[in-house]
Design a protein around this motif. Sequence first.
Motif, PDB file in Angstrom:
ATOM      1  N   ASN A 130      33.966  46.101  44.452  1.00 18.11           N
ATOM      2  CA  ASN A 130      34.762  45.030  45.059  1.00 18.11           C
ATOM      3  C   ASN A 130      35.948  45.584  45.854  1.00 18.11           C
ATOM      4  O   ASN A 130      36.234  45.146  46.978  1.00 18.11           O
ATOM      5  N   LYS A 131      36.650  46.557  45.278  1.00 16.97           N
ATOM      6  CA  LYS A 131      37.829  47.105  45.962  1.00 16.97           C
ATOM      7  C   LYS A 131      37.427  47.921  47.178  1.00 16.97           C
ATOM      8  O   LYS A 131      38.082  47.864  48.221  1.00 16.97           O
ATOM      9  N   LEU A 132      36.375  48.683  47.073  1.00 16.20           N
ATOM     10  CA  LEU A 132      35.976  49.566  48.162  1.00 16.20           C
ATOM     11  C   LEU A 132      35.445  48.791  49.354  1.00 16.20           C
ATOM     12  O   LEU A 132      35.734  49.114  50.514  1.00 16.20           O
ATOM     13  N   TYR A 133      34.679  47.739  49.070  1.00 18.41           N
ATOM     14  CA  TYR A 133      34.026  46.992  50.152  1.00 18.41           C
ATOM     15  C   TYR A 133      34.704  45.659  50.459  1.00 18.41           C
ATOM     16  O   TYR A 133      34.221  44.902  51.308  1.00 18.41           O
ATOM     17  N   GLY A 134      35.804  45.350  49.758  1.00 16.81           N
ATOM     18  CA  GLY A 134      36.491  44.080  49.996  1.00 16.81           C
ATOM     19  C   GLY A 134      35.652  42.881  49.612  1.00 16.81           C
ATOM     20  O   GLY A 134      35.694  41.834  50.276  1.00 16.81           O
ATOM     21  N   LEU A 135      34.897  43.004  48.538  1.00 14.64           N
ATOM     22  CA  LEU A 135      34.012  41.942  48.076  1.00 14.64           C
ATOM     23  C   LEU A 135      34.632  41.205  46.890  1.00 14.64           C
ATOM     24  O   LEU A 135      35.666  41.597  46.358  1.00 14.64           O
ATOM     25  N   SER A 136      33.952  40.146  46.481  1.00 12.89           N
ATOM     26  CA  SER A 136      34.387  39.401  45.284  1.00 12.89           C
ATOM     27  C   SER A 136      33.171  39.108  44.401  1.00 12.89           C
ATOM     28  O   SER A 136      32.970  37.972  43.969  1.00 12.89           O
ATOM     29  N   LEU A 137      32.370  40.133  44.159  1.00 13.41           N
ATOM     30  CA  LEU A 137      31.216  39.970  43.273  1.00 13.41           C
ATOM     31  C   LEU A 137      31.720  39.593  41.885  1.00 13.41           C
ATOM     32  O   LEU A 137      32.677  40.173  41.384  1.00 13.41           O
ATOM     33  N   SER A 138      31.055  38.611  41.275  1.00 15.96           N
ATOM     34  CA  SER A 138      31.599  38.082  40.013  1.00 15.96           C
ATOM     35  C   SER A 138      30.625  38.156  38.848  1.00 15.96           C
ATOM     36  O   SER A 138      30.955  37.724  37.750  1.00 15.96           O
ATOM     37  N   SER A 139      29.430  38.689  39.068  1.00 20.90           N
ATOM     38  CA  SER A 139      28.459  38.751  37.964  1.00 20.90           C
ATOM     39  C   SER A 139      27.691  40.070  38.022  1.00 20.90           C
ATOM     40  O   SER A 139      27.638  40.742  39.071  1.00 20.90           O
ATOM     41  N   ASP A 140      27.081  40.416  36.897  1.00 23.42           N
ATOM     42  CA  ASP A 140      26.252  41.628  36.843  1.00 23.42           C
ATOM     43  C   ASP A 140      25.102  41.531  37.846  1.00 23.42           C
ATOM     44  O   ASP A 140      24.781  42.499  38.537  1.00 23.42           O
ATOM     45  N   ALA A 141      24.509  40.337  37.928  1.00 21.95           N
ATOM     46  CA  ALA A 141      23.346  40.154  38.803  1.00 21.95           C
ATOM     47  C   ALA A 141      23.727  40.336  40.266  1.00 21.95           C
ATOM     48  O   ALA A 141      23.002  40.977  41.040  1.00 21.95           O
ATOM     49  N   GLU A 142      24.870  39.793  40.659  1.00 26.00           N
ATOM     50  CA  GLU A 142      25.331  39.954  42.042  1.00 26.00           C
ATOM     51  C   GLU A 142      25.570  41.433  42.365  1.00 26.00           C
ATOM     52  O   GLU A 142      25.205  41.915  43.446  1.00 26.00           O
TER      53      GLU A 142
END
Length: 373
Positions: A103-115
């Motif tokens: 999330n920090k490296l790519y500026g993402l907001s993934l919120s689950s293991d599956a994502e």
Amino acid sequence: MFDWLIVGAGFAGSVLAERLASQRNAKVLVIDKRNHIAGNAYDRHDNAGVLMHQYGPHIFHTNSQAIFDYLSNFTGWRPYEHRVLAQVDGQLLPIPINRTTINKLYGLSLSSDAETEAFLATLAEPVPEIRTSEDVVVSRVGRELYEKFFRGYTRKQWGVDPSELDKSVTARVPTRVNEDDRYFNDSFQFMPEHGYTRMFERMLDHPNIKVMLNTRFEEIRDIIPYRRMIFTGPVDEYFDFRYGRLPYRSLRFEHVTLDKPWHQPVGVVNYPQTEDYTRVTEYKHLTGQEHPKTSLTYERSSAEGEPYYPVPRPENALLYKKYEELAEAEQDVWFVGRLATYRYYNMDQVVGQALATFRRIEASLSEVEVDAA
């Protein structure tokens, strides 16, 4: 006349000395070429009074109740879960790679293991056969993360590209899709309450054990009488390098004390992209010591110096096999530990190997004693 000569006062030698003395009432001489016990786990208070590790960070972790219980005879414990950050693209990011790292490296907001798993799948590159350390990482997280987190660090640490190293090196570092930022996920994660050296002192504190420091094996092997031997040094050295030297990586340590309470947010920070050192350790995170100053170790890998890490490459494994055959043919000599068996072991694995060796010795000598009776 000693019943046993034990070469090396690290984990392998000290555990076996304690077992032989306490369980078999054997008279044991332990020698070490260094001026201290505890091998690479040796810790001491530096000039500032900070408890530090002379040979880089040693963090105890294991899934074995038996190993933990055995060492608990000689130390109390301080709970400690190790966390490591890597300086990547100007940020301090969790390693092993986890969801927070992504999330920090790519500026993402993934919120689950599956994502997170699905995102990593878009990065991963298919590898027909996993043979090298590069294959392990690229097949799991792809080329970009491999370059950012693994390639530079591995080249500094081992002196060769990950594509030239056995898969076991990077397979030791998991990739997580959750937010678990602990470096290890073992059941038991602790530090010895008063340090490793104190634990070793208690382990070797037995009337049947004599310890000689600043003593080399070749200096006393033909002088001091003994019946049997435990050898924990480099196996190629024992046989006078008959087939040539086994390759090892060495380490150089720069110890620094700073006049401030803290320097970095976690015990260890890795530098895979920048600097000539591989990592910086701040010991107060590990020990829990309260002190107005802080002590650090800057760690650099080297091809020259004391042997620390066997280099896991196919040609080295073949060379070791030749020495292993010589070792197995030796009478009344047991080869134990990382250097003697040319394997990269964690501390708990060395303890486990030593305890297993003691059980084999027990069984072997019991048969001899029955035959003699």
